[in-house]
Design a protein around this motif. Structure first.
Motif, PDB file in Angstrom:
ATOM      1  N   LYS A   1       0.836  -1.200   0.000  1.00 47.67           N
ATOM      2  CA  LYS A   1       0.000   0.000   0.000  1.00 47.67           C
ATOM      3  C   LYS A   1       0.875   1.255   0.000  1.00 47.67           C
ATOM      4  O   LYS A   1       0.485   2.296   0.489  1.00 47.67           O
ATOM      5  CB  LYS A   1      -0.937  -0.001   1.213  1.00 47.67           C
ATOM      6  CG  LYS A   1      -2.023  -1.033   1.125  1.00 47.67           C
ATOM      7  CD  LYS A   1      -3.026  -0.637   0.055  1.00 47.67           C
ATOM      8  CE  LYS A   1      -4.217  -1.562   0.120  1.00 47.67           C
ATOM      9  NZ  LYS A   1      -5.318  -1.119  -0.683  1.00 47.67           N
TER      10      LYS A   1
ATOM     11  N   GLY B   1      -2.134  10.778   1.844  1.00 46.45           N
ATOM     12  CA  GLY B   1      -1.883   9.349   1.666  1.00 46.45           C
ATOM     13  C   GLY B   1      -2.328   8.556   2.881  1.00 46.45           C
ATOM     14  O   GLY B   1      -2.985   7.514   2.750  1.00 46.45           O
TER      15      GLY B   1
ATOM     16  N   ASP C   1      -4.616   9.376   5.057  1.00 46.62           N
ATOM     17  CA  ASP C   1      -6.080   9.382   5.075  1.00 46.62           C
ATOM     18  C   ASP C   1      -6.665   8.362   4.092  1.00 46.62           C
ATOM     19  O   ASP C   1      -7.737   7.811   4.327  1.00 46.62           O
ATOM     20  CB  ASP C   1      -6.630  10.763   4.738  1.00 46.62           C
ATOM     21  CG  ASP C   1      -6.395  11.784   5.842  1.00 46.62           C
ATOM     22  OD1 ASP C   1      -6.080  11.378   6.990  1.00 46.62           O
ATOM     23  OD2 ASP C   1      -6.514  12.993   5.552  1.00 46.62           O
ATOM     24  N   LEU C   2      -5.944   8.131   2.986  1.00 45.46           N
ATOM     25  CA  LEU C   2      -6.415   7.196   1.960  1.00 45.46           C
ATOM     26  C   LEU C   2      -5.946   5.761   2.206  1.00 45.46           C
ATOM     27  O   LEU C   2      -6.295   4.861   1.454  1.00 45.46           O
ATOM     28  CB  LEU C   2      -5.939   7.661   0.579  1.00 45.46           C
ATOM     29  CG  LEU C   2      -6.514   8.984   0.078  1.00 45.46           C
ATOM     30  CD1 LEU C   2      -5.807   9.429  -1.199  1.00 45.46           C
ATOM     31  CD2 LEU C   2      -8.012   8.872  -0.145  1.00 45.46           C
ATOM     32  N   GLY C   3      -5.131   5.567   3.251  1.00 44.66           N
ATOM     33  CA  GLY C   3      -4.640   4.229   3.568  1.00 44.66           C
ATOM     34  C   GLY C   3      -3.337   3.864   2.886  1.00 44.66           C
ATOM     35  O   GLY C   3      -2.984   2.691   2.799  1.00 44.66           O
ATOM     36  N   PHE C   4      -2.589   4.870   2.423  1.00 45.54           N
ATOM     37  CA  PHE C   4      -1.309   4.651   1.764  1.00 45.54           C
ATOM     38  C   PHE C   4      -0.159   5.158   2.615  1.00 45.54           C
ATOM     39  O   PHE C   4      -0.291   6.158   3.317  1.00 45.54           O
ATOM     40  CB  PHE C   4      -1.217   5.416   0.434  1.00 45.54           C
ATOM     41  CG  PHE C   4      -2.182   5.000  -0.618  1.00 45.54           C
ATOM     42  CD1 PHE C   4      -2.269   3.680  -1.023  1.00 45.54           C
ATOM     43  CD2 PHE C   4      -2.992   5.929  -1.236  1.00 45.54           C
ATOM     44  CE1 PHE C   4      -3.152   3.302  -2.017  1.00 45.54           C
ATOM     45  CE2 PHE C   4      -3.879   5.566  -2.224  1.00 45.54           C
ATOM     46  CZ  PHE C   4      -3.959   4.250  -2.612  1.00 45.54           C
TER      47      PHE C   4
ATOM     48  N   LEU D   1      -3.068  10.792  -5.939  1.00 46.93           N
ATOM     49  CA  LEU D   1      -3.259   9.858  -4.816  1.00 46.93           C
ATOM     50  C   LEU D   1      -4.698   9.373  -4.751  1.00 46.93           C
ATOM     51  O   LEU D   1      -4.941   8.179  -4.521  1.00 46.93           O
ATOM     52  CB  LEU D   1      -2.852  10.529  -3.503  1.00 46.93           C
ATOM     53  CG  LEU D   1      -1.364  10.823  -3.333  1.00 46.93           C
ATOM     54  CD1 LEU D   1      -1.112  11.638  -2.071  1.00 46.93           C
ATOM     55  CD2 LEU D   1      -0.545   9.544  -3.323  1.00 46.93           C
ATOM     56  N   HIS D   2      -5.638  10.266  -4.989  1.00 43.28           N
ATOM     57  CA  HIS D   2      -7.058   9.852  -5.014  1.00 43.28           C
ATOM     58  C   HIS D   2      -7.311   8.883  -6.177  1.00 43.28           C
ATOM     59  O   HIS D   2      -8.070   7.916  -6.009  1.00 43.28           O
ATOM     60  CB  HIS D   2      -7.970  11.058  -5.097  1.00 43.28           C
ATOM     61  CG  HIS D   2      -8.165  11.744  -3.779  1.00 43.28           C
ATOM     62  ND1 HIS D   2      -9.068  11.296  -2.837  1.00 43.28           N
ATOM     63  CD2 HIS D   2      -7.559  12.831  -3.250  1.00 43.28           C
ATOM     64  CE1 HIS D   2      -9.019  12.074  -1.783  1.00 43.28           C
ATOM     65  NE2 HIS D   2      -8.099  13.016  -1.985  1.00 43.28           N
TER      66      HIS D   2
ATOM     67  N   LYS E   1      -6.301   5.458  -5.204  1.00 37.99           N
ATOM     68  CA  LYS E   1      -7.278   4.808  -4.322  1.00 37.99           C
ATOM     69  C   LYS E   1      -8.287   4.012  -5.167  1.00 37.99           C
ATOM     70  O   LYS E   1      -8.618   2.874  -4.841  1.00 37.99           O
ATOM     71  CB  LYS E   1      -7.985   5.854  -3.452  1.00 37.99           C
ATOM     72  CG  LYS E   1      -8.957   5.291  -2.482  1.00 37.99           C
ATOM     73  CD  LYS E   1      -8.256   4.556  -1.363  1.00 37.99           C
ATOM     74  CE  LYS E   1      -9.246   4.137  -0.295  1.00 37.99           C
ATOM     75  NZ  LYS E   1      -8.624   3.398   0.775  1.00 37.99           N
ATOM     76  N   ASP E   2      -8.725   4.606  -6.275  1.00 35.36           N
ATOM     77  CA  ASP E   2      -9.661   3.919  -7.175  1.00 35.36           C
ATOM     78  C   ASP E   2      -8.976   2.820  -7.984  1.00 35.36           C
ATOM     79  O   ASP E   2      -9.534   1.740  -8.155  1.00 35.36           O
ATOM     80  CB  ASP E   2     -10.320   4.920  -8.127  1.00 35.36           C
ATOM     81  CG  ASP E   2     -11.282   5.853  -7.424  1.00 35.36           C
ATOM     82  OD1 ASP E   2     -11.755   5.517  -6.320  1.00 35.36           O
ATOM     83  OD2 ASP E   2     -11.562   6.936  -7.984  1.00 35.36           O
TER      84      ASP E   2
ATOM     85  N   SER F   1      -8.059  -0.218  -5.599  1.00 38.42           N
ATOM     86  CA  SER F   1      -9.186  -0.898  -4.912  1.00 38.42           C
ATOM     87  C   SER F   1      -9.773  -2.022  -5.740  1.00 38.42           C
ATOM     88  O   SER F   1      -9.947  -2.007  -6.875  1.00 38.42           O
ATOM     89  CB  SER F   1     -10.277   0.120  -4.597  1.00 38.42           C
ATOM     90  OG  SER F   1      -9.798   1.050  -3.650  1.00 38.42           O
TER      91      SER F   1
END
Length: 145
Positions: free
Chosen positions: A3, A40, A42-45, A137-138, A141-142, A145
């Motif tokens: 991640k 990152g 906040d997004l789990g990275f 970064l967003h 996330k997509d 996933s």
């Protein structure tokens, strides 16, 4: 899968805050790094943020990311427009790469309109200032996933 997102920066980006603030803004590369790390998280990275003025080092980091990372957000700076070697390095790995630029390269000098990186990248984000990195970064996330 890792991640970790590598955020790689090429030549002269260490000069942010000093270099052409009308184009690049007043913030420093450290400011961009801090924001990327916070978003990152906040997004789990985990964000591994690096900068080099040397093409070979950037190539080594791309190869490393191919083994260790889930993706690369890459602002290759001026190498974007000249480096077949960076293009080939990206093509040699399987993790997605998003090309990132602070300025809108298409609204600048004609030489900046062509990217050697874009044909090897998953996508390109440019023209949103340092927020271009956050948008990448967003996107990861997509993508991941």
């Amino acid at each position: 899968m890792s991640k970790t997102i590598f955020v790689l920066n090429g030549p002269n980006l260490n000069m942010l805050g000093k270099r052409e603030p009308g184009i690049y803004g007043a913030g420093t590369l450290k400011d961009v790094e801090n924001r990327c790390i916070a978003v990152g998280k906040d997004l789990g990275f985990e964000v591994d943020f690096r900068q080099s003025n040397h093409e070979g080092i950037l190539i080594d980091w791309i190869h490393e990311a191919g083994e260790k990372a889930a993706g690369i957000a890459f602002n290759a700076g001026a190498y974007t427009h000249t480096s077949l070697a960076l293009h080939d390095a990206i093509k040699s790995i399987t993790v997605p790469v998003i090309e990132v630029h602070i300025s809108n390269v298409h609204a600048r000098e004609e030489i900046r309109h062509h990217s050697m990186i874009a044909p090897a990248a998953k996508g390109v984000i440019c023209g949103f200032g340092p927020t271009s990195y956050i948008l990448a970064l967003h996107a990861f996330k997509d993508i991941i996933s």
